[in-house]
Scaffold this motif. Structure first.
Motif, mmCIF file in Angstrom:
data_model
loop_
_atom_site.group_PDB
_atom_site.id
_atom_site.type_symbol
_atom_site.label_atom_id
_atom_site.label_comp_id
_atom_site.label_asym_id
_atom_site.label_seq_id
_atom_site.Cartn_x
_atom_site.Cartn_y
_atom_site.Cartn_z
ATOM 1 N N LEU A 93 27.522 -3.271 25.445
ATOM 2 C CA LEU A 93 26.817 -2.318 26.018
ATOM 3 C C LEU A 93 25.457 -3.085 26.605
ATOM 4 O O LEU A 93 25.146 -2.743 27.640
ATOM 5 N N VAL A 96 26.263 -5.112 29.650
ATOM 6 C CA VAL A 96 26.573 -4.299 30.695
ATOM 7 C C VAL A 96 25.166 -3.707 31.294
ATOM 8 O O VAL A 96 24.896 -3.886 32.690
ATOM 9 N N GLU A 97 24.413 -3.381 30.422
ATOM 10 C CA GLU A 97 23.004 -2.850 31.132
ATOM 11 C C GLU A 97 22.139 -3.699 31.497
ATOM 12 O O GLU A 97 21.620 -3.519 32.686
ATOM 13 N N GLY A 164 29.394 1.731 32.392
ATOM 14 C CA GLY A 164 28.413 0.779 33.084
ATOM 15 C C GLY A 164 28.642 1.409 34.293
ATOM 16 O O GLY A 164 27.577 1.590 35.179
ATOM 17 N N PHE A 191 21.074 4.491 29.736
ATOM 18 C CA PHE A 191 21.665 3.810 28.403
ATOM 19 C C PHE A 191 20.809 4.378 27.243
ATOM 20 O O PHE A 191 21.565 4.249 26.030
#
Length: 202
Positions: A93, A96-97, A164, A191
């Protein structure tokens, strides 16, 4: 005697001219769409502005919709490249962020918000834009799997990619709607909220 290796090949010259014409048609079409509206702009006007015949225009684009959406055709590759530039040991994650944040910090076309608004408010363009997001999600999942050394169909990569892309869409929609926060800040906030919800098991 001239070195034949220094003589540009005819196919290379032809491809370069074709690329220049493609870019000119695209640029003039987008300018007209933003200046006078998508529906009211005709293919004849676009061809005239780009200095090509209507028949020649159809060698490059089949429709007005294709011209607009082609301006964003390279985005899946940009997303994949941004993921490839992230540290391989970064959690999925976070990867992706941060990849999307890196893209958000990159210099943007000043017409970006206006073009995104045009797409979101034109039904025929919005439908094609959804297909683009599906392509972005596939490219993102594949890039995550490759960067992490996981199977191409890894479930975690697919979930992270889906999340995402949804966050990216949310941030883009807020930006287009006139949000004062930047797309990067909106994305980070989304997020952070996602992690709060996961921690609370809500």
């Amino acid at each position: 005697m001239q070195d034949v290796q220094n003589i540009p090949s005819e196919p290379g010259l032809r491809e370069r001219k074709r690329a220049e014409t493609h870019a000119r048609i695209q640029a003039e079409a987008v300018r007209l769409f933003l200046d006078q509206g998508f529906e009211t702009t005709t293919l004849d006007q676009i061809a005239d502005a780009a200095g090509v015949s209507r028949r020649s225009l159809f060698h490059y684009f089949a429709s007005k919709e294709e011209i607009v959406l082609s301006a964003k055709a390279g985005f899946p590759a940009f997303v994949a490249a941004a993921v490839s530039a992230r540290p391989a040991d970064e959690p999925l994650l976070d990867m992706v962020e941060n990849a999307f944040a890196d893209l958000a910090r990159a210099p943007r076309d000043p017409r970006g918000a206006a073009l995104a608004r045009l797409i979101s408010t034109t039904p025929s363009l919005a439908a094609g834009d959804q297909a683009k997001y599906e392509a972005v999600e596939r490219a993102l999942a594949a890039a995550l799997a490759e960067r992490k050394g996981l199977a191409a169909d890894d479930l975690g990569c697919r979930i992270a990619a889906a999340v995402g892309v949804d966050v990216f869409k949310l941030a883009t929609q807020a930006w287009v709607s006139g949000a004062t926060d930047s797309p990067e800040d909106i994305g980070h906030a989304a997020f952070a909220r996602l992690r709060e919800l996961a921690a609370a098991r809500a």
